[in-house]
Motif scaffolding. Structure first.
Motif: not given
Length: 289
Positions: A59-60, A65-69, A72-74, A79-80
């Motif tokens: 769901e929304r 958001k995520g950054y790939e390190v 398959d690992e983020y 947002p804040d």
């Protein structure tokens, strides 16, 4: 309907300020829009975000958001947290320098906008800036926070207003060496160079955007019209294959088509009295019998 401003603020040059509005100079809204539909039902397909591991719909409110390190690992970025690092904008487009437009590499040009006064009381100030730049044959480099990012814009006189083009950052433009390093430095001389120059000169003209037509968009529009009207769709025609020619022969053929006589073309036969007389004089004589 008048266009809707993408941004409103102030153009600032030293101590001179002018209220302005930024309008998108290019738009794709008039293109034919094709949606993805379900072939058996004809219903439109809606996208869903699915968890790559569980296969369940997300769901929304659970999307972040995520950054790939790693594979398959983020690490998630809330947002804040993003909002905290977004630069604060003061709605001011500040001119930092005036430059020669010819010195700008067009690889750095990004998206074009039109800049116009947002208040009729600013018409005189806006005209002063526009005509001053036009007389000096100068373009302005300015910075502002647009759409949550600090952006650099190139501003120049355009018609009764100003054109403002966002610029790519240096790290966004790939070095030419990455693409051209394997291209050999060949020197072209002699007839090939002369023919190339001739072809270029015969094709010289002025830039006219009205002369360029989006053939794909036109063909797509006609296809949709035929489908709506229930008419048959014509079969595509294939161009006949041409025999391969050498580069020098292709240049010669292009030069002849452009009005240059071929170096190997046969001499023209003479016509008229002088030609007839010369031909008669060259005829073999009969022996007296």
């Amino acid at each position: 309907m008048p266009p809707r401003a993408s941004w409103k603020g102030f153009l600032k040059i030293a101590e001179v300020t002018c209220p302005v509005a930024l309008y998108a100079a290019a738009s794709t809204t008039d293109r034919v829009a094709l949606h993805t539909i379900n072939r058996p039902t004809g219903n439109r397909i809606r996208r869903q975000f699915v968890d790559a591991g569980t296969g369940e719909t997300v769901e929304r409110d659970d999307q972040v958001k995520g950054y790939e390190v790693g594979k398959d690992e983020y690490i998630s970025v809330e947002p804040d947290e993003i909002a905290a690092v977004i630069p604060h904008g003061d709605k001011t487009l500040t001119v930092s320098a005036f430059i020669d437009l010819a010195g700008v590499d067009d690889l750095y040009l990004d998206k074009p906008y039109c800049l116009a006064p947002s208040d009729r009381s600013a018409d005189e100030t806006f005209a002063l800036v526009r005509e001053g730049m036009r007389a000096a044959k100068a373009a302005a480099v300015a910075q502002a926070v647009l759409f949550r990012r600090v952006r650099t814009l190139l501003i120049r006189p355009f018609d009764n207003g100003l054109a403002a083009t966002t610029l790519n950052f240096d790290y966004e433009v790939r070095p030419a060496e990455q693409v051209f390093s394997a291209v050999p430095a060949k020197k072209i001389t002699g007839e090939m160079l002369d023919l190339a120059i001739h072809i270029i000169k015969t094709k010289q003209g002025a830039f006219d955007p009205h002369a360029f037509h989006d053939r794909y968009e036109g063909a797509l529009t006609e296809l949709v019209k035929l489908k709506v009207a229930g008419k048959p769709i014509p079969k595509p025609t294939t161009a006949p294959s041409e025999a391969p020619v050498t580069l020098i022969q292709a240049l010669r053929d292009s030069a002849v088509a452009g009005g240059r006589p071929s170096a190997k073309s046969p001499a023209k036969k003479r016509t008229g009295r002088r030609g007839a007389a010369k031909a008669k004089a060259a005829a073999p004589r009969r022996k007296a019998g």
